[in-house]
Scaffold this motif. Sequence first.
Motif, mmCIF file in Angstrom:
data_model
loop_
_atom_site.group_PDB
_atom_site.id
_atom_site.type_symbol
_atom_site.label_atom_id
_atom_site.label_comp_id
_atom_site.label_asym_id
_atom_site.label_seq_id
_atom_site.Cartn_x
_atom_site.Cartn_y
_atom_site.Cartn_z
ATOM 1 N N TRP A 1 32.750 -20.597 -33.934
ATOM 2 C CA TRP A 1 33.654 -19.532 -34.390
ATOM 3 C C TRP A 1 32.875 -18.266 -34.722
ATOM 4 O O TRP A 1 33.275 -17.165 -34.316
ATOM 5 N N VAL A 2 31.758 -18.389 -35.447
ATOM 6 C CA VAL A 2 31.014 -17.175 -35.785
ATOM 7 C C VAL A 2 30.361 -16.555 -34.548
ATOM 8 O O VAL A 2 30.224 -15.331 -34.464
ATOM 9 N N GLU A 3 29.973 -17.387 -33.583
ATOM 10 C CA GLU A 3 29.445 -16.846 -32.328
ATOM 11 C C GLU A 3 30.493 -15.998 -31.612
ATOM 12 O O GLU A 3 30.186 -14.942 -31.055
ATOM 13 N N GLU A 4 31.720 -16.468 -31.621
ATOM 14 C CA GLU A 4 32.791 -15.812 -30.873
ATOM 15 C C GLU A 4 33.394 -14.618 -31.604
ATOM 16 O O GLU A 4 34.026 -13.767 -30.969
ATOM 17 N N HIS A 5 33.200 -14.541 -32.929
ATOM 18 C CA HIS A 5 33.892 -13.500 -33.693
ATOM 19 C C HIS A 5 33.000 -12.611 -34.551
ATOM 20 O O HIS A 5 33.385 -11.465 -34.837
ATOM 21 N N LEU A 6 31.832 -13.087 -34.991
ATOM 22 C CA LEU A 6 31.096 -12.354 -36.007
ATOM 23 C C LEU A 6 29.644 -12.051 -35.648
ATOM 24 O O LEU A 6 28.881 -11.626 -36.511
ATOM 25 N N ASP A 7 29.246 -12.250 -34.407
ATOM 26 C CA ASP A 7 27.896 -11.887 -34.007
ATOM 27 C C ASP A 7 27.802 -10.365 -33.909
ATOM 28 O O ASP A 7 28.700 -9.698 -33.378
ATOM 29 N N TRP A 8 26.668 -9.794 -34.398
ATOM 30 C CA TRP A 8 26.530 -8.342 -34.421
ATOM 31 C C TRP A 8 26.625 -7.718 -33.029
ATOM 32 O O TRP A 8 27.127 -6.604 -32.876
ATOM 33 N N SER A 9 26.133 -8.404 -32.012
ATOM 34 C CA SER A 9 26.205 -7.825 -30.669
ATOM 35 C C SER A 9 27.654 -7.668 -30.227
ATOM 36 O O SER A 9 28.034 -6.654 -29.627
ATOM 37 N N LEU A 10 28.472 -8.646 -30.551
ATOM 38 C CA LEU A 10 29.896 -8.576 -30.230
ATOM 39 C C LEU A 10 30.579 -7.463 -31.025
ATOM 40 O O LEU A 10 31.331 -6.649 -30.469
#
Length: 217
Positions: A188-197
Amino acid sequence: AVEPGRLQVIGNGAMVAGARYTEGGQRAALGRALLGDLGLEEYAHLAVFIGSGHPPNVAAAGHIIDAVRRRSDVAVALIGRHSEMLGRRRLPKGVVALGGVDDDTLASYLAGADVALNPIDEGSGSNLKLIDYFAAGVPVITSAVGARGVPDVRRFALVATPNALGQALDTLWSDPGVGARALAARQWVEEHLDWSLLGSRFATVVLDAVRGSQVTR
């Protein structure tokens, strides 16, 4: 005044993609090594709490200390400025106040802990420690306040009031869903809260705004 429909919110985030993710036997082995480094080999589990010197973090450390004071199964590493602000509070043998640590040390504790604690009972805005916990794959026990901003948080963590932290630890040790929740949290954090995203989303918003202003000139 700006029309509400023109407002865009870019959430707070973390460097998720590069965060070390551990699980299973690797996490257990790292945890045993950390307990050895702390001189607490007799404890079966290692818990961590990370926090600045913000008063709610100091209060949360108090909840943790009270929850584990008479336990012989779990040791706790308190990491961050809050652990230097506990005053004359007497720490149980299994609780270690590490103060501020470097990034590598912090990553090691997140990689080896059996559980990360977040018994926050007040606050506002994003709770960045929870993102770091999720990114590392460490199982989490959090209060509802500590999980503010995370939708359907029970998919990712065990939720308990600060006063029920001891019971939550007992539940976690025998919970077959721990690994699945930790993996779902990382995804979930990879898909929603990564700085690059989030950075890409912000860039898109800015470019769209610039293009729109050029069209209306």
